[in-house]
Enzyme design. Structure first.
Site, PDB file in Angstrom:
ATOM      1  N   CYS B  87       1.075  -1.272  -0.206  1.00 22.92           N
ATOM      2  CA  CYS B  87      -0.126  -0.131  -0.043  1.00 22.92           C
ATOM      3  C   CYS B  87       0.927   1.562   0.207  1.00 22.92           C
ATOM      4  O   CYS B  87       1.487   1.258  -1.237  1.00 22.92           O
ATOM      5  CB  CYS B  87      -0.875   0.261   1.242  1.00 22.92           C
ATOM      6  SG  CYS B  87      -2.283   1.300   1.094  1.00 22.92           S
ATOM      7  N   HIS B 195      -3.409  -5.628   0.781  1.00 25.43           N
ATOM      8  CA  HIS B 195      -3.514  -5.372   2.795  1.00 25.43           C
ATOM      9  C   HIS B 195      -2.860  -7.092   2.942  1.00 25.43           C
ATOM     10  O   HIS B 195      -4.608  -7.354   3.705  1.00 25.43           O
ATOM     11  CB  HIS B 195      -3.735  -4.730   3.647  1.00 25.43           C
ATOM     12  CG  HIS B 195      -3.515  -3.451   3.443  1.00 25.43           C
ATOM     13  ND1 HIS B 195      -2.569  -3.170   4.660  1.00 25.43           N
ATOM     14  CD2 HIS B 195      -3.960  -2.000   3.296  1.00 25.43           C
ATOM     15  CE1 HIS B 195      -2.421  -1.703   4.182  1.00 25.43           C
ATOM     16  NE2 HIS B 195      -3.486  -1.431   3.168  1.00 25.43           N
ATOM     17  N   GLU B 197      -1.965  -8.738   5.431  1.00 21.26           N
ATOM     18  CA  GLU B 197      -1.661  -8.899   6.950  1.00 21.26           C
ATOM     19  C   GLU B 197      -3.445  -8.411   7.122  1.00 21.26           C
ATOM     20  O   GLU B 197      -3.098  -9.326   8.461  1.00 21.26           O
ATOM     21  CB  GLU B 197      -0.435  -7.806   7.726  1.00 21.26           C
ATOM     22  CG  GLU B 197      -1.824  -6.234   7.316  1.00 21.26           C
ATOM     23  CD  GLU B 197      -0.915  -5.631   6.239  1.00 21.26           C
ATOM     24  OE1 GLU B 197      -0.892  -6.224   5.035  1.00 21.26           O
ATOM     25  OE2 GLU B 197      -1.627  -4.410   6.301  1.00 21.26           O
TER      26      GLU B 197
END
Lengths: 773, 245
Positions: B87, B195, B197
């Site tokens: 990002c 993302h 994560e």
């Protein structure tokens, strides 16, 4: 002040103080105040800061509870969540700034509430935003709505705190005065809790963060503590009182402050919000029973030529006041330098002194022009915060609250219930897609769910399998008809929402948005609302740990509908799986759960007073359905126990759960169908009363095991009525509604973007980006 | 010994905790690296996480590229070690010239936080080497400036050299060629807007991010496996990438 258009008035009136209040200042000081002193009293004794009209009522709220660590009066309420973790929560309004400058008004509302949370030593982990506007067919409302959402998105995302939920209400009541409330939730290891207190003579008062400018001067008095006139010129005149936010400064301030607190380098911390330095210095000193000397010359300024009164009352954003021992100052400076946060010693803590012989010593707030320079102001510190006058303003119940012409129960049955239902469907996705709602990896149920459900994890927290849940609710329609019962029903709805995610309610914070307190009807509404809140919280074992009162929400002399926003904070002991949510599967039995008490059925449950359906037909009065909190808790506990077991990972009877609220049973069922993308066939629910009444204490659940669920419900004195079966491409309620699911979904998804004149189709349908290849 | 991943923190970065939790959950050691530092020697891989480095002022990544750590990141990448920008990290890598193209404002000019599905288009990168080619992964996006753009020649190069590692199945931001992630010529620097994560737990809706971080850890301890069938051509190897091999 010579440029002030109101300069022909006495100064105290131009600053928002009454003649009596001025007299009181003279009495406290034993002399006439100078301009600087008067300016400080004016902001500190404003309605916004002093709660002078509401405080005598708020005392009736129950604030005690087993888990309460910090109750009302501090920067945030704090409860013990278990596993050595404390949760801090606060809600505030930023209504008037947002009405004038929607982006910055909403953005600085977010910034302000965050500071209240990390002031306590808590890492801010989640935001929620209840928003209220007029209908979107008006260009000004569209500007306000888009601006507010952009402001929350722009500030919240950048500062790095997820926005996990909220509420969205469009009602003509808010056309002249929108409401922008903001809630923040944070968490900290219990032992790290710090309070906004200045103690220890000789300790340093250190101003952290942004420089001080002329923005936001008089925000709490001129802006927040007066209504809007009907002509737009008053809004233009007030625009300089709106602050401008810098989320990057705030992000660095959060990290620096939490590091200072973690390292044990501060005695106390206080954020600078409304009333700026005047508030932060007097409150920290007042709480500690101490005084403070403040050098206005030491304050870093954004522009030259600022007067001391401007420096002391500026509401420039992203500033904090830390109380630090002289020994720790070098380390504090080092940490702040690393985070690129300005840190300036602007004062020091002083011992109480006797103002005259025979009187007990008091902590004095002295404003100096240079540490050894002349004294510009000298007032008892606590008097600014604590000695504001308290008003028992006149109260009167409004006349004729139940005009029969405005009672939806007198309306004939609508020709097409399906059309009415379809018009109520509105997905808030357009709003929450603009909010980062996932940061910190905690959001198990985010925006659009009945309540936000978050894992209780975050930087610096001990490990835990627990979860926290928050629901924000309001119902101005109910509260217009009966503010006491309406508020109690709002609390009840909050508990229902928590039950849907398996959480037990423990604490409440409230944001009481009302009209002009000088109107006796408004004070009556507030008083009734407080009683309803107190009663409901007492009966359901909820402690009120904080709140905010926003008065003067009026435009052209017309008050908004009474709008208490109630946020209920709940806990889940073990969270391993997501809750069932608003979802059913093909073949599931659809069941209505409600109190089994037969007397309930005879209480006029099908009344349409205060319903969304009634309001859509311009009928806003009538009789509210009855709430029996004992019966309510029975159903809530039954549902919650089922969901609690499900989220802990046990086998569950439920495939979906949703409470019945605005829009009644019909809208609850329709939302199930739209979100699961599975239709249904419902029978035995006939007529618009059964479809759209909003009587409380009811849940729709979906289950593949109806008999087991019904047996279990029976043992808990809960009625489980089989409504129908999930499946198929249509949404059918026998005899009333037959809608195509695809059309329902489209109506729901496109309502908001279409109202704003924005594209309604998903972006990925419009390729055309391949031109380069 | 588990690989040690450095997670770079600029003022304004906000996903460093999430990335740390994600990497630790699959066995990595993680060290936070401050943007003012300039030593990455002890690390096996580096991640530039999401957020708003330096407030995204001027434009995302435009100031961060001048942070002292970026010289170290460039040297680290030049040595062939794995660097991933997620990002805002992707935006920083393009601004720093470590990846081609740029990320411009989303097509609808609104911030987008939404679930997306991305397709693994090349397994020949440090972020995708353990993922099956063509596999679809549910990974959310969260950005205002995520619309990937580059000139026509660069796009042709990316396509012919198999350097588009991830594509959106349903494009959320107007990215050219549905690009969600690209790698550099030597395939050890990868930037992506989604993302991973945030996709490490069934409780939060998806575990599909795990395979990407596992790829990174694999790449951190052993040289890239080259010449996978998904690649169109191996001719594009530069002297630098041969040096890695």
């Amino acid at each position: 002040m010579t440029a002030d258009p109101r300069a022909h008035q006495p100064l105290h009136r131009a600053l928002g103080l009454t003649d009596d209040e001025y007299g009181r200042v003279v009495e406290i000081l034993g002399r006439e105040p100078n301009h600087l002193e008067l300016a400080m009293y004016a902001v500190m004794w404003s309605e916004h800061c002093s709660y002078k009209s509401s405080r005598i009522h708020l005392r009736r709220l129950p604030t005690e509870g087993d888990r309460v660590l910090v109750g009302p009066g501090e920067n945030a309420g704090v409860i013990d969540a278990g596993d050595g973790i404390a949760v801090a929560i606060r809600i505030e309004s930023h209504n008037h700034p947002s009405a004038i400058e929607p982006y910055q008004g909403a953005a600085t509302g977010v910034g302000g509430i965050l500071r209240d949370i990390f002031t306590m030593g808590a890492r801010p982990l989640a935001l929620m935003d209840p928003l209220f506007f007029g209908p979107l067919d008006d260009a000004r409302q569209r500007w306000l709505f888009e601006g507010v959402v952009s402001g929350i998105s722009g500030y919240g995302n950048s500062v790095g705190v997820p926005t996990v939920g909220g509420e969205l209400t469009f009602d003509p009541s808010y056309a002249g005065n929108p409401l922008v409330n903001v809630l923040c939730l944070g968490a900290l290891p219990v032992e790290r809790l710090v309070l906004g207190t200045a103690t220890g003579e000789g300790n340093l008062a250190v101003l952290l963060g942004s420089s001080t400018g002329r923005d936001g001067i008089g925000g709490v008095s001129v802006l927040a503590s007066a209504g809007f006139e009907s002509d737009d010129t008053s809004e233009d005149a007030k625009r300089p009182s709106v602050q401008v936010g810098d989320p990057f400064e705030e992000k660095r301030l959060i990290e620096a402050c939490l590091e200072l607190i973690n390292s044990g380098l501060v005695v106390g911390v206080q954020d600078l919000g409304g009333a700026g330095l005047a508030c932060a210095t007097s409150e920290t000193a007042g709480r500690g029973g101490m005084g403070m000397d403040v050098d206005v010359r030491a304050v870093a300024l954004r522009e030259p030529g600022m007067e001391p009164w401007e420096i002391m009352t500026s509401e420039s954003q992203e500033r904090m006041l830390a109380i630090v021992t002289p020994q720790n100052w070098p380390r504090v400076r080092e940490i702040c330098t690393r985070w690129e946060v300005r840190a300036t010693v602007i004062g020091n803590v002083t011992s109480p002194t006797g103002s005259s012989p025979g009187e007990p010593p008091t902590g004095r707030l002295r404003i100096l022009d240079g540490f050894d320079g002349p004294v510009l102001a000298d007032v008892p510190a606590a008097s600014l915060a604590d000695d504001a006058p308290l008003y028992r303003r006149p109260m009167n119940a409004p006349n004729n609250t139940h005009p029969p012409d405005d009672d939806p129960d007198n309306l004939p049955a609508p020709p097409d219930c399906g059309k009415d239902l379809s018009a109520m469907l509105s997905d808030s996705e357009w709003v929450y897609r603009q909010y980062d709602h996932q940061l910190f990896l905690n959001t198990v149920v985010g925006p659009g769910g009945d309540a936000a459900l978050l894992r209780l994890r975050g930087p610096g927290l001990p490990p835990s399998d627990r979860a926290i849940a928050v629901s924000t609710d309001s119902n101005p329609r109910w509260c217009t008809i009966d503010p006491r019962a309406g508020t109690a029903m709002t609390v009840a709805e909050g508990l229902s929402n928590l039950a849907c995610v398996g959480a037990t309610g423990h604490a409440v914070v409230n944001c009481l948005n009302f009209g002009n307190p000088e109107h006796p009807e408004v004070m009556w509404q507030l008083s009734e609302c407080v009683d309803g809140l107190a009663d409901a919280c007492t009966k359901t074992s909820l402690a009120v740990v904080g709140g905010n009162v926003s008065f003067y929400n009026e435009s052209g002399g017309v008050d908004i509908s009474p709008t208490p926003v109630i946020a209920v904070l709940g806990l889940v002991d073990v969270l391993r799986r997501p809750p069932p949510g608003v979802s059913w599967h093909d073949g599931d039995s659809i069941v209505l759960l409600s109190p089994a008490d037969p007397s309930n059925a005879t209480r006029g449950d099908s009344s349409l007073g205060g319903t969304l359906w009634g309001a859509r037909h311009e009928k806003r009065y009538g009789t509210l359905p009855q709430l029996d909190l004992g019966a309510h808790l029975r159903v809530v506990n039954f549902v919650r126990n089922l969901v609690t077991a499900a989220v802990a990972g046990d086998d569950t009877l439920l495939s979906g759960v949703h409470d019945v609220s605005s829009g009644g049973l019909a809208l609850a069922l329709a939302e199930f169908a739209v979100r699961s993308d599975v239709g249904c066939t419902i029978s035995g629910v006939t007529g618009h009363r059964q479809l759209f009444n909003e009587s409380p204490s009811r849940f729709v659940v979906a289950t593949p095991h109806f008999d087991d669920l019904a047996n279990l419900a029976h043992t808990h004195r809960v009625s489980a009525r089989l409504l129908g079966t999930a499946g198929g491409p249509r949404f059918v309620i026998d005899g009333s509604v037959d809608l195509d699911l695809v059309e329902m979904k489209a109506a729901s998804k496109t309502r908001i973007p279409a109202s704003l004149g924005l594209p309604t189709e998903p972006l990925y349908d419009q390729r055309g980006t391949r031109d380069f290849s | 010994m588990p690989p040690t991943v450095g997670v770079v923190v600029f003022p304004g970065t906000n996903c460093e905790y999430d990335v740390t939790v994600a990497l630790k959950s699959i066995g990595a050691d993680v060290e936070l690296v401050w943007h003012g530092d300039c030593d990455l020697d002890a690390l096996d891989a580096v991640v530039l996480p999401g957020g708003f480095a330096h407030g995204d002022y001027l434009r995302p990544g435009a100031i961060a590229r001048f942070s002292p750590i970026m010289d170290a990141v460039r040297e680290f990448a030049d040595r062939g070690s794995p660097v991933v920008g997620i990002c805002n990290g992707f935006q920083v890598l393009t601004e720093a010239g470590l990846l081609p193209g740029a990320l411009q404002k989303n097509k609808r000019l609104k911030f987008v936080c939404a679930p997306t599905t991305v397709k693994v288009c090349s397994t020949d990168s440090v972020l995708t080497c353990a993922a099956g080619s063509g596999r679809e992964l549910a990974i959310p996006v969260n950005h205002f400036s995520g619309s990937y753009v580059c000139d026509g020649a660069t796009l042709k190069e990316l396509q012919s050299e198999d350097r588009v590692v991830l594509r959106y199945v349903e494009n959320p931001n107007g990215s050219i060629d549905d690009i969600a992630g690209v790698c550099n010529e030597t395939r050890n620097v990868v930037g992506l807007m989604p993302h991973p994560e945030r996709a490490m737990s069934a409780l939060l809706g998806s575990c599909d991010g795990e395979v990407l971080f596992r790829s990174l850890l694999d790449a951190a301890v052993q040289p890239l496996k080259r010449g996978t069938p998904a690649r169109a051509s191996t001719d594009a190897l530069t002297p630098m990438s041969r040096q890695v091999l």
